[in-house]
Design a protein around this motif. Structure first.
Motif, PDB file in Angstrom:
ATOM      1  N   VAL A  64      -1.815 123.096 -38.146  1.00  0.00           N
ATOM      2  CA  VAL A  64      -1.814 122.882 -39.284  1.00  0.00           C
ATOM      3  C   VAL A  64      -0.581 121.837 -39.410  1.00  0.00           C
ATOM      4  O   VAL A  64       0.673 121.588 -39.141  1.00  0.00           O
ATOM      5  CB  VAL A  64      -1.149 124.162 -39.958  1.00  0.00           C
ATOM      6  N   LYS A  65      -0.984 120.805 -40.383  1.00  0.00           N
ATOM      7  CA  LYS A  65       0.181 119.243 -40.112  1.00  0.00           C
ATOM      8  C   LYS A  65       1.330 119.625 -41.905  1.00  0.00           C
ATOM      9  O   LYS A  65       0.195 120.044 -42.982  1.00  0.00           O
ATOM     10  CB  LYS A  65      -0.221 118.595 -40.404  1.00  0.00           C
ATOM     11  N   ILE A  66       2.196 119.343 -42.076  1.00  0.00           N
ATOM     12  CA  ILE A  66       2.461 118.678 -43.695  1.00  0.00           C
ATOM     13  C   ILE A  66       3.278 117.827 -43.379  1.00  0.00           C
ATOM     14  O   ILE A  66       2.609 117.264 -42.900  1.00  0.00           O
ATOM     15  CB  ILE A  66       4.520 119.808 -42.930  1.00  0.00           C
ATOM     16  N   GLU A  67       3.179 118.020 -44.491  1.00  0.00           N
ATOM     17  CA  GLU A  67       3.269 116.506 -45.572  1.00  0.00           C
ATOM     18  C   GLU A  67       3.919 116.198 -47.190  1.00  0.00           C
ATOM     19  O   GLU A  67       4.070 116.982 -47.450  1.00  0.00           O
ATOM     20  CB  GLU A  67       1.762 115.989 -46.673  1.00  0.00           C
ATOM     21  N   SER A  68       5.269 115.699 -46.103  1.00  0.00           N
ATOM     22  CA  SER A  68       6.038 115.620 -47.525  1.00  0.00           C
ATOM     23  C   SER A  68       6.995 114.768 -47.112  1.00  0.00           C
ATOM     24  O   SER A  68       7.385 113.878 -45.903  1.00  0.00           O
ATOM     25  CB  SER A  68       6.987 117.184 -47.613  1.00  0.00           C
ATOM     26  N   THR A  69       8.205 114.305 -48.050  1.00  0.00           N
ATOM     27  CA  THR A  69       8.865 112.864 -48.213  1.00  0.00           C
ATOM     28  C   THR A  69      10.048 113.393 -47.658  1.00  0.00           C
ATOM     29  O   THR A  69      10.730 114.841 -47.827  1.00  0.00           O
ATOM     30  CB  THR A  69       9.356 112.329 -49.836  1.00  0.00           C
ATOM     31  N   ASN A  94       7.804 117.816 -35.127  1.00  0.00           N
ATOM     32  CA  ASN A  94       7.679 117.042 -35.652  1.00  0.00           C
ATOM     33  C   ASN A  94       7.019 117.652 -37.176  1.00  0.00           C
ATOM     34  O   ASN A  94       7.891 118.553 -37.213  1.00  0.00           O
ATOM     35  CB  ASN A  94       7.079 115.502 -35.993  1.00  0.00           C
ATOM     36  N   ASN A  95       6.179 117.311 -37.791  1.00  0.00           N
ATOM     37  CA  ASN A  95       5.584 117.741 -38.947  1.00  0.00           C
ATOM     38  C   ASN A  95       3.985 118.198 -38.818  1.00  0.00           C
ATOM     39  O   ASN A  95       3.685 118.568 -39.295  1.00  0.00           O
ATOM     40  CB  ASN A  95       4.716 117.175 -40.106  1.00  0.00           C
ATOM     41  N   THR A  96       3.877 118.674 -37.157  1.00  0.00           N
ATOM     42  CA  THR A  96       2.864 119.557 -37.166  1.00  0.00           C
ATOM     43  C   THR A  96       3.157 120.787 -36.128  1.00  0.00           C
ATOM     44  O   THR A  96       3.799 121.091 -35.530  1.00  0.00           O
ATOM     45  CB  THR A  96       2.181 119.147 -36.121  1.00  0.00           C
TER      46      THR A  96
END
Length: 129
Positions: A64-69, A94-96
């Motif tokens: 899954v991937k993460i989406e956040s500032t 990173n964001n995975t």
């Protein structure tokens, strides 16, 4: 960029299924009347939280991937639903987040994110069919 509270975090799959992660325990630095303050909030263990459809992700992949500032993921854990024992070591880049192969069932993914203003725990429910 300064924020009064921790930002939202979303978890999504390669086929664009997306879930809004629930905010859990956090420690967050704010400036109030020119003074720095730390706000600390505690929550239930992520496997004890009740999730709804917006916080649930049906898995079709092993990542899954993460989406956040401006989030830097520091750790991720997988729990069986209603159990507090971490069942699997999770790797991330990173964001995975690489979940690996999970048996059919319901799980909770806990994500620990660091920001310049503090540390935040998030969680989403995962359904593996």
């Amino acid at each position: 960029m300064y924020q009064e509270s921790p930002p939202e975090l979303f978890v999504y799959t390669d086929d664009n299924a997306r879930a809004k992660a629930l905010l859990g325990t956090y420690s967050w630095k704010i400036i109030k009347d020119g003074n720095e303050e730390i706000i600390t909030a505690d929550s239930l263990h992520p496997s004890r939280i009740k999730y709804n459809d917006t916080n649930t992700l049906k898995l079709t992949d092993t990542k899954v991937k993460i989406e956040s500032t401006n989030a830097t993921i520091s750790s991720a854990n997988i729990y069986n639903i209603d159990k507090t024992e971490n069942i699997k070591k999770i790797s991330f880049d990173n964001n995975t987040i690489m979940l690996g192969n999970l048996k059919a069932g319901e799980y909770v993914l806990e994500i620990v994110a660091n920001y310049s203003q503090g540390k935040v725990y998030y969680s989403v429910k995962l359904i593996v069919e």
